[in-house]
Design an enzyme around this catalytic site. Sequence first.
Site, PDB file in Angstrom:
ATOM      1  N   ASP A  13      -0.039  -5.501  -2.549  1.00 51.42           N
ATOM      2  CA  ASP A  13       0.439  -6.203  -1.354  1.00 51.42           C
ATOM      3  C   ASP A  13       1.550  -7.204  -1.649  1.00 51.42           C
ATOM      4  OD1 ASP A  13      -1.487  -4.816   0.100  1.00 51.42           O
ATOM      5  OD2 ASP A  13      -3.003  -6.349  -0.295  1.00 51.42           O
ATOM      6  N   GLY A  15       4.640  -6.679  -1.211  1.00 50.11           N
ATOM      7  CA  GLY A  15       5.797  -6.452  -0.343  1.00 50.11           C
ATOM      8  C   GLY A  15       6.615  -5.267  -0.851  1.00 50.11           C
ATOM      9  N   LYS A  16       5.946  -4.354  -1.568  1.00 53.20           N
ATOM     10  CA  LYS A  16       6.644  -3.180  -2.125  1.00 53.20           C
ATOM     11  C   LYS A  16       7.303  -2.360  -1.019  1.00 53.20           C
ATOM     12  CE  LYS A  16       2.743  -1.812  -3.883  1.00 53.20           C
ATOM     13  NZ  LYS A  16       1.907  -2.975  -3.622  1.00 53.20           N
ATOM     14  N   GLY A  17       6.563  -2.187   0.101  1.00 50.78           N
ATOM     15  CA  GLY A  17       7.080  -1.369   1.200  1.00 50.78           C
ATOM     16  C   GLY A  17       8.421  -1.887   1.682  1.00 50.78           C
ATOM     17  N   ALA A  39      -3.454   2.449  -0.059  1.00 52.20           N
ATOM     18  CA  ALA A  39      -2.251   1.628   0.054  1.00 52.20           C
ATOM     19  C   ALA A  39      -1.944   1.325   1.521  1.00 52.20           C
ATOM     20  CB  ALA A  39      -1.069   2.371  -0.566  1.00 52.20           C
ATOM     21  N   GLY A  40      -1.320   0.195   1.738  1.00 59.03           N
ATOM     22  CA  GLY A  40      -0.804  -0.144   3.065  1.00 59.03           C
ATOM     23  C   GLY A  40       0.520  -0.833   2.851  1.00 59.03           C
ATOM     24  N   HIS A  41       1.612  -0.122   3.080  1.00 63.02           N
ATOM     25  CA  HIS A  41       2.951  -0.673   2.841  1.00 63.02           C
ATOM     26  C   HIS A  41       3.615  -0.937   4.194  1.00 63.02           C
ATOM     27  CE1 HIS A  41       3.025   1.405  -1.372  1.00 63.02           C
ATOM     28  NE2 HIS A  41       2.049   0.544  -1.231  1.00 63.02           N
ATOM     29  N   GLN A 222      -0.575  -0.133  -5.008  1.00 60.84           N
ATOM     30  CA  GLN A 222      -1.413  -1.135  -5.681  1.00 60.84           C
ATOM     31  C   GLN A 222      -0.527  -2.023  -6.570  1.00 60.84           C
ATOM     32  OE1 GLN A 222      -2.919   2.433  -5.770  1.00 60.84           O
ATOM     33  NE2 GLN A 222      -3.296   1.661  -3.718  1.00 60.84           N
ATOM     34  N   GLY A 300      -7.695  -4.722   6.910  1.00 59.14           N
ATOM     35  CA  GLY A 300      -7.719  -5.941   7.719  1.00 59.14           C
ATOM     36  C   GLY A 300      -8.474  -7.085   7.051  1.00 59.14           C
ATOM     37  N   PRO A 302      -9.385 -10.371   4.900  1.00 61.16           N
ATOM     38  CA  PRO A 302      -8.586 -11.528   4.477  1.00 61.16           C
ATOM     39  C   PRO A 302      -8.337 -11.438   2.978  1.00 61.16           C
ATOM     40  CG  PRO A 302     -10.827 -12.207   5.081  1.00 61.16           C
ATOM     41  CD  PRO A 302     -10.711 -10.749   5.405  1.00 61.16           C
ATOM     42  N   ARG A 303      -7.083 -11.710   2.568  1.00 62.45           N
ATOM     43  CA  ARG A 303      -6.779 -11.647   1.137  1.00 62.45           C
ATOM     44  C   ARG A 303      -7.103 -12.993   0.487  1.00 62.45           C
ATOM     45  NH1 ARG A 303      -0.934  -9.042   2.641  1.00 62.45           N
ATOM     46  NH2 ARG A 303      -1.616  -6.893   2.949  1.00 62.45           N
TER      47      ARG A 303
HETATM   48  P1  GDP Z   1       2.818  -3.785  -0.045  1.00 65.10           P
HETATM   49  O1  GDP Z   1       1.464  -3.151  -0.011  1.00 65.10           O
HETATM   50  O2  GDP Z   1       3.192  -4.252  -1.408  1.00 65.10           O
HETATM   51  O3  GDP Z   1       3.890  -2.931   0.574  1.00 65.10           O
HETATM   52  O4  GDP Z   1       2.699  -5.102   0.841  1.00 65.10           O
HETATM   53  P2  GDP Z   1       1.992  -5.221   2.283  1.00 65.10           P
HETATM   54  O5  GDP Z   1       2.823  -4.522   3.271  1.00 65.10           O
HETATM   55  O6  GDP Z   1       0.552  -4.848   2.192  1.00 65.10           O
HETATM   56  O7  GDP Z   1       2.008  -6.785   2.480  1.00 65.10           O
HETATM   57  C1  GDP Z   1       3.196  -7.517   2.500  1.00 65.10           C
HETATM   58  C2  GDP Z   1       3.343  -8.217   3.857  1.00 65.10           C
HETATM   59  O8  GDP Z   1       4.304  -9.242   3.751  1.00 65.10           O
HETATM   60  C3  GDP Z   1       3.832  -7.292   4.961  1.00 65.10           C
HETATM   61  O9  GDP Z   1       3.238  -7.682   6.168  1.00 65.10           O
HETATM   62  C4  GDP Z   1       5.342  -7.551   4.996  1.00 65.10           C
HETATM   63  O10 GDP Z   1       5.906  -7.318   6.287  1.00 65.10           O
HETATM   64  C5  GDP Z   1       5.385  -9.009   4.666  1.00 65.10           C
HETATM   65  N1  GDP Z   1       6.579  -9.456   3.937  1.00 65.10           N
HETATM   66  C6  GDP Z   1       7.294  -8.790   2.983  1.00 65.10           C
HETATM   67  N2  GDP Z   1       8.263  -9.585   2.505  1.00 65.10           N
HETATM   68  C7  GDP Z   1       8.156 -10.762   3.151  1.00 65.10           C
HETATM   69  C8  GDP Z   1       8.850 -12.010   3.050  1.00 65.10           C
HETATM   70  O11 GDP Z   1       9.750 -12.187   2.246  1.00 65.10           O
HETATM   71  N3  GDP Z   1       8.424 -13.009   3.865  1.00 65.10           N
HETATM   72  C9  GDP Z   1       7.401 -12.869   4.747  1.00 65.10           C
HETATM   73  N4  GDP Z   1       7.053 -13.905   5.487  1.00 65.10           N
HETATM   74  N5  GDP Z   1       6.726 -11.709   4.865  1.00 65.10           N
HETATM   75  C10 GDP Z   1       7.094 -10.680   4.066  1.00 65.10           C
HETATM   76  P1  IMO Z   2      -1.004  -1.612  -1.759  1.00 69.89           P
HETATM   77  O1  IMO Z   2      -0.300  -0.355  -2.211  1.00 69.89           O
HETATM   78  C1  IMO Z   2      -4.226  -4.431  -2.534  1.00 69.89           C
HETATM   79  C2  IMO Z   2      -7.935  -2.796  -4.206  1.00 69.89           C
HETATM   80  C3  IMO Z   2      -9.204  -2.786  -3.362  1.00 69.89           C
HETATM   81  C4  IMO Z   2     -10.245  -2.923  -4.467  1.00 69.89           C
HETATM   82  C5  IMO Z   2      -9.659  -2.096  -5.601  1.00 69.89           C
HETATM   83  C6  IMO Z   2     -10.207  -0.671  -5.692  1.00 69.89           C
HETATM   84  O2  IMO Z   2      -0.964  -1.850  -0.307  1.00 69.89           O
HETATM   85  O3  IMO Z   2      -0.565  -2.782  -2.576  1.00 69.89           O
HETATM   86  P2  IMO Z   2      -9.823   1.512  -4.209  1.00 69.89           P
HETATM   87  O4  IMO Z   2     -10.069   1.763  -2.748  1.00 69.89           O
HETATM   88  O5  IMO Z   2      -8.434   1.720  -4.648  1.00 69.89           O
HETATM   89  O6  IMO Z   2     -10.800   2.228  -5.092  1.00 69.89           O
HETATM   90  O7  IMO Z   2     -10.155  -0.062  -4.398  1.00 69.89           O
HETATM   91  O8  IMO Z   2      -8.260  -2.057  -5.374  1.00 69.89           O
HETATM   92  N1  IMO Z   2      -6.765  -2.135  -3.582  1.00 69.89           N
HETATM   93  C7  IMO Z   2      -5.689  -2.785  -3.128  1.00 69.89           C
HETATM   94  N2  IMO Z   2      -5.442  -4.105  -3.031  1.00 69.89           N
HETATM   95  N3  IMO Z   2      -3.293  -3.547  -2.176  1.00 69.89           N
HETATM   96  C8  IMO Z   2      -3.515  -2.220  -2.304  1.00 69.89           C
HETATM   97  O9  IMO Z   2      -2.552  -1.294  -2.085  1.00 69.89           O
HETATM   98  C9  IMO Z   2      -4.772  -1.786  -2.749  1.00 69.89           C
HETATM   99  N4  IMO Z   2      -5.332  -0.576  -2.960  1.00 69.89           N
HETATM  100  C10 IMO Z   2      -6.550  -0.798  -3.497  1.00 69.89           C
HETATM  101  O10 IMO Z   2      -9.228  -3.866  -2.474  1.00 69.89           O
HETATM  102  O11 IMO Z   2     -10.305  -4.263  -4.907  1.00 69.89           O
HETATM  103 MG    MG Z   3      -0.372  -3.356   0.966  1.00 71.57          MG
END
Ligand code: GDP
Ligand code: IMO
Ligand code: MG
Length: 434
Positions: A13, A15-17, A39-41, A222, A300, A302-303
């Site tokens: 999480d 911000g890779k996406g 994953a959730g990007h 991840q 959903g 909380p991190r």
């Molecule tokens: P990923 O799994 O690495 O792609 O990251 P996620 O999408 O799960 O979580 C990153 C969150 O931060 C997303 O809701 C993005 O829209 C948001 N985000 C990314 N870059 C920024 C930033 O520079 N500032 C803020 N405020 N939000 C950001």
């Molecule tokens: P993105 O790509 C954050 C965490 C889960 C758990 C552990 C193992 O959005 O960054 P799994 O379901 O993979 O067997 O769970 O890894 N986890 C993540 N945490 N971002 C992710 O993906 C994750 N994918 C798995 O919360 O602790």
């Molecule tokens: Mg994510």
Amino acid sequence: MSCRVILGAQWGDEGKGKIVDLLSAEADVVARYQGGPNAGHTVVLDGRTFVLHLIPSGILRPGVRCYIGNGVVVDPEALRSERERLVRQEVDVDGRLFVSGSAHLILPDHRVIEQHADSCATTARIGTTGRGIGPAYTDKAGRVGLRVTDLMDPGIRRERVEQLRDRTLRLAGPGAPVEPLSDVLARCERDAEMLRPMMVNVSAEIDAALRSRKRVLLEGAQGTHLDLDHGTYPYVTSSSAVAGGACTGVGIGPTKITEVIGVAKAYATRVGHGPFPSELPPEIAGRLREEGNEYGATTGRPRRCGWFDVVALRHAVRVNGMTQLVITKLDVLDEFEEIEAVTSYQLGGNRLSEMPESLGDLERAKPVTERFKGWKAPTSGARQWEDLPREARRYLDRLEELAGAPIRLVSVGSGRDENVRREATPRETQPIPR
Ligand code: GDP
Ligand code: IMO
Ligand code: MG
């Protein structure tokens, strides 16, 4: 020709996406190399939010060809609904999205096995995403998995599905809440029809792209500290999130990689259980969570939140051979009077500059921090390095110095244009010699 790997430098999480979407402007091909719908990007475009779970974030750039590599575990149901959601959001997917025939499938039984494992007192409760990831990779390593190409053969798929059902009932008991076998087989037939036109040899396609001097981007899921080998085992995911995984996950050799770009937030978060040395007490963690909207894009949840951990980052720089670092979410720290970064750990009488391999030691390690004056000014409007407040530049300079990887990009908001690019500095590591 270029072949860039973009991966998470922390616990996911980061911000890779957003960064993959941004750098896809400079790519012809984007491929996901591991993980699955855990994953959730998130990508925000003109105020519209797209959440990608299996499909590469490059799909949002028309003209970019997208691949799901052999290292990914594909849940066809998740892929179908993600594709449909994108089409509803007016994203052109057909003819641009391809899946490796060697990618393994997640079947409904894998989720049943995972639920059972989670409810077992003897199993370490990792706090997984519940998407069947671990059981699907377990079958792959156990050489009993079902691959996309196997799905096309009615005989093989029946045999593998029946064998999996035997294992499910043995593991989770005869009362396990499984779908009738005939329904699973009918579902597999539909999935085969959906996947057939998308199935390609990803390794050969990427090789051909590189030979014709195309620009390739490999998208990780991840993060380094969730990597099966290099993360905080056993509180990890079941795949290779690190740069080495990019090679095996799409089928190219390490000599083809030209850049390894690590993405890290300006602080740290973790979802699920496991050691997190820089974790903050609820009051400050809550503030980071609200300012940064730190709730999982997939579940959903909380991190958990903490300060930036340089010890953990140095580990990520090393195991990935990171050539540059992207810092995201700097704006989340805008209102903090003081910011800290963990620079070493204290374990008994010892000061550690490396993450201990022992889980117990990592859990006992106490963070040692360096303090920084906050900038107390908005950064979202910054586009040049000089636009950033002096204290923010000082913070980033220090992170760069301690991490040993150059920061070339800073994200200051979720929007596509909310970035500060930084020219290469003399400190920058040399490009990989050819
Ligand atoms: P990923 O799994 O690495 O792609 O990251 P996620 O999408 O799960 O979580 C990153 C969150 O931060 C997303 O809701 C993005 O829209 C948001 N985000 C990314 N870059 C920024 C930033 O520079 N500032 C803020 N405020 N939000 C950001
Ligand atoms: P993105 O790509 C954050 C965490 C889960 C758990 C552990 C193992 O959005 O960054 P799994 O379901 O993979 O067997 O769970 O890894 N986890 C993540 N945490 N971002 C992710 O993906 C994750 N994918 C798995 O919360 O602790
Ligand atoms: Mg994510």
